[in-house]
Design a protein around this motif. Structure first.
Motif, PDB file in Angstrom:
ATOM      1  N   GLU A  21     -16.034   3.420 -18.915  1.00  0.00           N
ATOM      2  CA  GLU A  21     -15.926   4.387 -17.817  1.00  0.00           C
ATOM      3  C   GLU A  21     -14.485   4.476 -17.348  1.00  0.00           C
ATOM      4  O   GLU A  21     -13.761   3.487 -17.331  1.00  0.00           O
ATOM      5  N   VAL A  22     -14.085   5.689 -16.953  1.00  0.00           N
ATOM      6  CA  VAL A  22     -12.715   5.946 -16.515  1.00  0.00           C
ATOM      7  C   VAL A  22     -12.737   6.322 -15.038  1.00  0.00           C
ATOM      8  O   VAL A  22     -13.549   7.135 -14.609  1.00  0.00           O
ATOM      9  N   PHE A  23     -11.825   5.704 -14.254  1.00  0.00           N
ATOM     10  CA  PHE A  23     -11.766   5.930 -12.810  1.00  0.00           C
ATOM     11  C   PHE A  23     -10.352   6.330 -12.420  1.00  0.00           C
ATOM     12  O   PHE A  23      -9.406   5.597 -12.696  1.00  0.00           O
ATOM     13  N   ALA A  24     -10.205   7.494 -11.776  1.00  0.00           N
ATOM     14  CA  ALA A  24      -8.894   7.942 -11.300  1.00  0.00           C
ATOM     15  C   ALA A  24      -8.434   7.034 -10.169  1.00  0.00           C
ATOM     16  O   ALA A  24      -9.225   6.601  -9.336  1.00  0.00           O
ATOM     17  N   MET A  25      -7.143   6.743 -10.130  1.00  0.00           N
ATOM     18  CA  MET A  25      -6.582   5.909  -9.074  1.00  0.00           C
ATOM     19  C   MET A  25      -6.025   6.821  -7.991  1.00  0.00           C
ATOM     20  O   MET A  25      -5.404   7.828  -8.277  1.00  0.00           O
ATOM     21  N   SER A  26      -6.253   6.446  -6.747  1.00  0.00           N
ATOM     22  CA  SER A  26      -5.811   7.272  -5.629  1.00  0.00           C
ATOM     23  C   SER A  26      -4.348   7.003  -5.286  1.00  0.00           C
ATOM     24  O   SER A  26      -3.771   6.004  -5.711  1.00  0.00           O
ATOM     25  N   GLY A  27      -3.780   7.894  -4.493  1.00  0.00           N
ATOM     26  CA  GLY A  27      -2.406   7.739  -4.024  1.00  0.00           C
ATOM     27  C   GLY A  27      -2.313   6.622  -2.997  1.00  0.00           C
ATOM     28  O   GLY A  27      -3.315   6.086  -2.543  1.00  0.00           O
ATOM     29  N   ALA A  28      -1.101   6.285  -2.610  1.00  0.00           N
ATOM     30  CA  ALA A  28      -0.889   5.180  -1.690  1.00  0.00           C
ATOM     31  C   ALA A  28      -0.094   5.638  -0.471  1.00  0.00           C
ATOM     32  O   ALA A  28       0.598   6.651  -0.509  1.00  0.00           O
ATOM     33  N   SER A  29      -0.170   4.844   0.591  1.00  0.00           N
ATOM     34  CA  SER A  29       0.572   5.139   1.819  1.00  0.00           C
ATOM     35  C   SER A  29       2.043   4.760   1.645  1.00  0.00           C
ATOM     36  O   SER A  29       2.407   4.041   0.716  1.00  0.00           O
ATOM     37  N   THR A  30       2.867   5.230   2.565  1.00  0.00           N
ATOM     38  CA  THR A  30       4.283   4.865   2.512  1.00  0.00           C
ATOM     39  C   THR A  30       4.464   3.365   2.733  1.00  0.00           C
ATOM     40  O   THR A  30       5.324   2.746   2.108  1.00  0.00           O
ATOM     41  N   THR A  31       3.638   2.773   3.599  1.00  0.00           N
ATOM     42  CA  THR A  31       3.717   1.322   3.830  1.00  0.00           C
ATOM     43  C   THR A  31       3.393   0.571   2.544  1.00  0.00           C
ATOM     44  O   THR A  31       4.079  -0.391   2.179  1.00  0.00           O
ATOM     45  N   HIS A  32       2.357   1.006   1.858  1.00  0.00           N
ATOM     46  CA  HIS A  32       1.980   0.401   0.571  1.00  0.00           C
ATOM     47  C   HIS A  32       3.166   0.458  -0.379  1.00  0.00           C
ATOM     48  O   HIS A  32       3.524  -0.540  -1.022  1.00  0.00           O
ATOM     49  N   ASN A  33       3.818   1.596  -0.467  1.00  0.00           N
ATOM     50  CA  ASN A  33       4.945   1.777  -1.369  1.00  0.00           C
ATOM     51  C   ASN A  33       6.106   0.863  -1.003  1.00  0.00           C
ATOM     52  O   ASN A  33       6.730   0.263  -1.882  1.00  0.00           O
ATOM     53  N   ILE A  34       6.407   0.747   0.285  1.00  0.00           N
ATOM     54  CA  ILE A  34       7.487  -0.145   0.737  1.00  0.00           C
ATOM     55  C   ILE A  34       7.193  -1.580   0.335  1.00  0.00           C
ATOM     56  O   ILE A  34       8.061  -2.291  -0.177  1.00  0.00           O
ATOM     57  N   LEU A  35       5.955  -2.023   0.547  1.00  0.00           N
ATOM     58  CA  LEU A  35       5.581  -3.404   0.213  1.00  0.00           C
ATOM     59  C   LEU A  35       5.675  -3.659  -1.294  1.00  0.00           C
ATOM     60  O   LEU A  35       6.163  -4.705  -1.726  1.00  0.00           O
ATOM     61  N   VAL A  36       5.212  -2.713  -2.095  1.00  0.00           N
ATOM     62  CA  VAL A  36       5.311  -2.854  -3.554  1.00  0.00           C
ATOM     63  C   VAL A  36       6.775  -2.951  -3.971  1.00  0.00           C
ATOM     64  O   VAL A  36       7.158  -3.835  -4.754  1.00  0.00           O
ATOM     65  N   LEU A  37       7.605  -2.060  -3.450  1.00  0.00           N
ATOM     66  CA  LEU A  37       9.025  -2.079  -3.808  1.00  0.00           C
ATOM     67  C   LEU A  37       9.706  -3.364  -3.340  1.00  0.00           C
ATOM     68  O   LEU A  37      10.528  -3.937  -4.066  1.00  0.00           O
TER      69      LEU A  37
END
Length: 191
Positions: A21-37
């Motif tokens: 099964e294939v599941f699309a991944m949703s977008g992320a918040s700006t806070t999420h992006n800052i933490l990942v970076l």
């Protein structure tokens, strides 16, 4: 399986694959992006000069070949085959997931149980995006997973396998997130 891999190579949106099964991944918040970076930058800086690489959420992980593929927020691998890979890695030493309301339970339970089957994995970090809290799971020499919650900017995660220290201050820099504070209930005098 080949159809999924071909679709991912051409897709603008990432998809997880689990048992056909294939599941699309949703977008992320700006806070999420800052933490990942922040995590990726701190790890990249700490690993400079070592034969390891830091990858973020656009690099695919074969959690179990032919069965489960996903895109962790951040991962570190030192395996020669992974360093030469173009798209999919298989032997991470460290995985970081930034929690959101919609993914927190899945990241803590189902996904972690899948990740435990990766023989190379030694560290799994769950980073809260609502308060300063990193849940650190590490595989001990015995194979048992230990758990350490860290909740102060001054806390550090010492990852001896990678000869680096990851500071919570670096993870949460510029994210607008505060430390948890404990406010004990006021004592009521007994009568």
């Amino acid at each position: 399986m080949a159809e999924y891999m071909a679709m991912e190579a051409a897709a603008d949106v990432r998809h997880e694959f689990f048992e056909g099964e294939v599941f699309a991944m949703s977008g992320a918040s700006t806070t999420h992006n800052i933490l990942v970076l922040n995590c990726a930058f701190a790890l990249r800086t700490g690993l400079r000069g070592q034969p390891c690489r830091v990858f973020t959420e656009s690099v695919q992980l074969a959690v179990e070949s032919g069965r489960y593929y996903n895109y962790p927020d951040v991962l570190v691998t030192c395996a020669p085959a992974d360093l030469a890979a173009q798209r999919t890695v298989t032997e991470p030493v460290l995985i970081i997931e930034v929690l959101s309301k919609s993914t927190a339970n899945r990241d803590r339970s189902w996904k972690f149980n899948q990740y435990k089957n990766i023989a190379s994995l030694r560290h799994y970090l769950l980073v809260s995006q609502t308060t300063c809290l990193v849940e650190w799971y590490r595989r001990e020499a015995s194979g048992v997973w230990s758990f350490t919650p860290l909740a102060a900017f001054s806390d550090e995660i010492v990852i001896s396998e990678l000869a680096l220290t990851l500071r919570l201050q670096a993870i949460y820099e510029d994210a607008g997130i505060t430390q948890m504070s404990i406010h004990p209930e006021p004592e009521v005098p007994e009568e």
